[in-house]
Design a protein around this motif. Sequence first.
Motif, PDB file in Angstrom:
ATOM      1  N   PRO A 275      -0.103  -2.100   0.444  1.00  0.00           N
ATOM      2  CA  PRO A 275       0.550  -1.249   1.456  1.00  0.00           C
ATOM      3  C   PRO A 275       0.858   0.158   0.942  1.00  0.00           C
ATOM      4  CG  PRO A 275       1.478  -3.453   1.510  1.00  0.00           C
ATOM      5  CD  PRO A 275       0.597  -3.401   0.293  1.00  0.00           C
ATOM      6  N   ARG A 276       1.351   0.242  -0.289  1.00  0.00           N
ATOM      7  CA  ARG A 276       1.679   1.557  -0.838  1.00  0.00           C
ATOM      8  C   ARG A 276       0.417   2.372  -1.107  1.00  0.00           C
ATOM      9  NH1 ARG A 276       1.349   3.354  -5.739  1.00  0.00           N
ATOM     10  NH2 ARG A 276       1.017   1.269  -6.596  1.00  0.00           N
ATOM     11  N   MET A 277      -0.591   1.743  -1.691  1.00  0.00           N
ATOM     12  CA  MET A 277      -1.839   2.446  -2.001  1.00  0.00           C
ATOM     13  C   MET A 277      -2.529   2.924  -0.720  1.00  0.00           C
ATOM     14  SD  MET A 277      -3.200  -0.259  -4.881  1.00  0.00           S
ATOM     15  CE  MET A 277      -4.871   0.343  -4.821  1.00  0.00           C
ATOM     16  N   HIS A 278      -2.568   2.045   0.266  1.00  0.00           N
ATOM     17  CA  HIS A 278      -3.250   2.373   1.520  1.00  0.00           C
ATOM     18  C   HIS A 278      -2.531   3.505   2.249  1.00  0.00           C
ATOM     19  CE1 HIS A 278      -4.539   1.956   5.714  1.00  0.00           C
ATOM     20  NE2 HIS A 278      -5.680   1.535   5.197  1.00  0.00           N
ATOM     21  N   ASP A 279      -1.222   3.429   2.315  1.00  0.00           N
ATOM     22  CA  ASP A 279      -0.460   4.470   3.006  1.00  0.00           C
ATOM     23  C   ASP A 279      -0.660   5.826   2.332  1.00  0.00           C
ATOM     24  OD1 ASP A 279       1.758   5.304   4.935  1.00  0.00           O
ATOM     25  OD2 ASP A 279       2.638   5.844   3.005  1.00  0.00           O
ATOM     26  N   LYS A 280      -0.695   5.847   1.023  1.00  0.00           N
ATOM     27  CA  LYS A 280      -0.892   7.100   0.287  1.00  0.00           C
ATOM     28  C   LYS A 280      -2.262   7.699   0.591  1.00  0.00           C
ATOM     29  CE  LYS A 280      -0.690   8.960  -4.435  1.00  0.00           C
ATOM     30  NZ  LYS A 280      -0.459   8.616  -5.866  1.00  0.00           N
ATOM     31  N   THR A 281      -3.313   6.861   0.611  1.00  0.00           N
ATOM     32  CA  THR A 281      -4.663   7.348   0.881  1.00  0.00           C
ATOM     33  C   THR A 281      -4.805   7.800   2.329  1.00  0.00           C
ATOM     34  OG1 THR A 281      -5.544   5.839  -0.802  1.00  0.00           O
ATOM     35  CG2 THR A 281      -7.112   6.767   0.761  1.00  0.00           C
ATOM     36  N   ALA A 282      -4.276   7.016   3.268  1.00  0.00           N
ATOM     37  CA  ALA A 282      -4.367   7.372   4.689  1.00  0.00           C
ATOM     38  C   ALA A 282      -3.626   8.678   4.970  1.00  0.00           C
ATOM     39  CB  ALA A 282      -3.818   6.242   5.546  1.00  0.00           C
ATOM     40  N   THR A 283      -2.505   8.887   4.322  1.00  0.00           N
ATOM     41  CA  THR A 283      -1.752  10.136   4.510  1.00  0.00           C
ATOM     42  C   THR A 283      -2.554  11.334   4.033  1.00  0.00           C
ATOM     43  OG1 THR A 283       0.362   8.966   4.276  1.00  0.00           O
ATOM     44  CG2 THR A 283       0.376  11.354   3.912  1.00  0.00           C
ATOM     45  N   LYS A 284      -3.233  11.201   2.903  1.00  0.00           N
ATOM     46  CA  LYS A 284      -4.078  12.285   2.407  1.00  0.00           C
ATOM     47  C   LYS A 284      -5.207  12.594   3.388  1.00  0.00           C
ATOM     48  CE  LYS A 284      -3.358  11.685  -2.579  1.00  0.00           C
ATOM     49  NZ  LYS A 284      -4.020  11.382  -3.874  1.00  0.00           N
ATOM     50  N   LEU A 285      -5.788  11.551   3.974  1.00  0.00           N
ATOM     51  CA  LEU A 285      -6.861  11.766   4.935  1.00  0.00           C
ATOM     52  C   LEU A 285      -6.352  12.509   6.172  1.00  0.00           C
ATOM     53  CD1 LEU A 285      -8.782   8.356   4.782  1.00  0.00           C
ATOM     54  CD2 LEU A 285      -9.654  10.592   4.121  1.00  0.00           C
ATOM     55  N   ARG A 286      -5.188  12.109   6.657  1.00  0.00           N
ATOM     56  CA  ARG A 286      -4.650  12.748   7.868  1.00  0.00           C
ATOM     57  C   ARG A 286      -4.297  14.214   7.622  1.00  0.00           C
ATOM     58  NH1 ARG A 286      -2.397   7.338   8.357  1.00  0.00           N
ATOM     59  NH2 ARG A 286      -3.364   6.353  10.183  1.00  0.00           N
ATOM     60  N   ASN A 287      -4.033  14.558   6.372  1.00  0.00           N
ATOM     61  CA  ASN A 287      -3.711  15.950   6.044  1.00  0.00           C
ATOM     62  C   ASN A 287      -4.946  16.778   5.692  1.00  0.00           C
ATOM     63  OD1 ASN A 287      -0.953  15.497   6.410  1.00  0.00           O
ATOM     64  ND2 ASN A 287      -0.639  14.899   4.275  1.00  0.00           N
TER      65      ASN A 287
ATOM     66  N   ASP B 219      -0.960  -7.032  -3.896  1.00  0.00           N
ATOM     67  CA  ASP B 219       0.491  -6.818  -3.988  1.00  0.00           C
ATOM     68  C   ASP B 219       0.853  -5.346  -3.770  1.00  0.00           C
ATOM     69  OD1 ASP B 219       3.230  -7.724  -4.704  1.00  0.00           O
ATOM     70  OD2 ASP B 219       2.912  -6.415  -6.425  1.00  0.00           O
ATOM     71  N   GLN B 220       0.028  -4.436  -4.278  1.00  0.00           N
ATOM     72  CA  GLN B 220       0.319  -3.006  -4.178  1.00  0.00           C
ATOM     73  C   GLN B 220      -0.366  -2.335  -2.986  1.00  0.00           C
ATOM     74  OE1 GLN B 220      -0.074  -0.960  -8.109  1.00  0.00           O
ATOM     75  NE2 GLN B 220      -0.569  -2.984  -8.886  1.00  0.00           N
TER      76      GLN B 220
END
Length: 447
Positions: A129-141, A126-127
């Motif tokens: 999309p939000r968890m994945h987007d947060k982790t992927a954003t950290k990786l890209r930065n 359920d959570q």
Amino acid sequence: MFHGSIPSPLRSIIYEHAGTWPGEDIYVGCSGNFTIERVLHARFGADRRIHGNDVQAYSSALGWWLSGQPLPFTLREEHQDVLGWLSPFLEDSTDLLATLMLGTRFLQWVGKTGPYYRRMLAATQDQWPRMHDKTATKLRNLTVRLGSYFAGDVRDYLTRVVPAEAPVVMFPPFYGGDYEAQFAPIDAAFDWPAPSFDELDEDGKEQIIAQVRDRPNWMLGLHIERPELRSQLAGVVQTANRGLPIYVYAASGPRRIVRPRQPVATIPMPKIGPDDELGDRMALHILTGGQFAAIRSQFMSKTIKPGTPLLACAVSVDGKVIGAFAFLPPKYAPDCAYLMSDFPVSWTRYRRLAKLIVMAASTREAQLLLQRSLSRRIVAWSTTAFTDRPNSAKYGRGIPGVVLQKRTEPAADGVHRYQLQYGGPLGECTLADALDLWKRKHGKDQR
């Protein structure tokens, strides 16, 4: 985002020593969660090339991504029914890595039965999309990058890849059972080209140490002291009173020592004396972290590793402290708290005073304090005892409602024969009732 294992003082030692290493390339063995690589990047930025190595799925995924290589991970066919919803998050290499990193938290529940595991998997999905987007954003930065990554046995890495003159830093997981188990769910759920490697026996450990030392610039961290390397001891790091020290050896450089400092505070109440008799009024007193640390260090068994409690209380009778207990929040059953510590003042005349502390921890007053801390209803408690006998003298007899829930042999602490799981109801009697019952059943057993 990363799993941490190297304490901050140890990172400072690496940072300090690395400044003296010559050349452009630095090689790290047994990269794990790439803490060393991140320390080196913080020191040198893009001015020096850093190279990593490991054999685990989690580490290899990170290493390949940090070095710009593709990630050859695919979801296993047998997990498509349960984990097929992950497919949209496996297409891009960064999305795939974010999925694998988050997988270390929830893949352990896949294939297990029970309401707890079903709830956790459903909540994760359920959570997601939000968890994945947060982790992927950290990786890209992320700015850390590797010059290369070698997936394979560290002995092959040192022999075939690392130049003879290049600096090497390594903290090998000579006790890696827990480390391997932590990332085993990734291997179970994903197919990937896992490298072959030999299990480390004593000869293998000696070979690694010899290969590292056979260089002009090196650093090696071990959980055991090596007398033959005494002249090359660069640091000793121990961050907790009962934690294992890490011995840092290096070819040269400054020496540092880090010892733990535990904040403690006094409890503004006297303790029961060796010849004092118990009075008639028992009470609970909430303790600060420092107060609990002080009384725990004085009376709790030194073989028990300390933890940070949710709620810690001193137990007093007629204004004199007779012991203390502490709880952790529920883990599996939402209405069952974990009794992490309970111990009496050790010098009294009463042989069974430990039972009174357990009884005090299970009273209505203790239940009220727990429920106030958690903002939820708590009706039971559980605890673990390590002993060489099949039953615990403290929990086993004479406390109403307490039952032995599980007996495991051998115990997980590696010291005792049995690991016993006990539990009981919470809030079925008051402090006054518990003290009266204890006096009648156990109070006459004196030294």
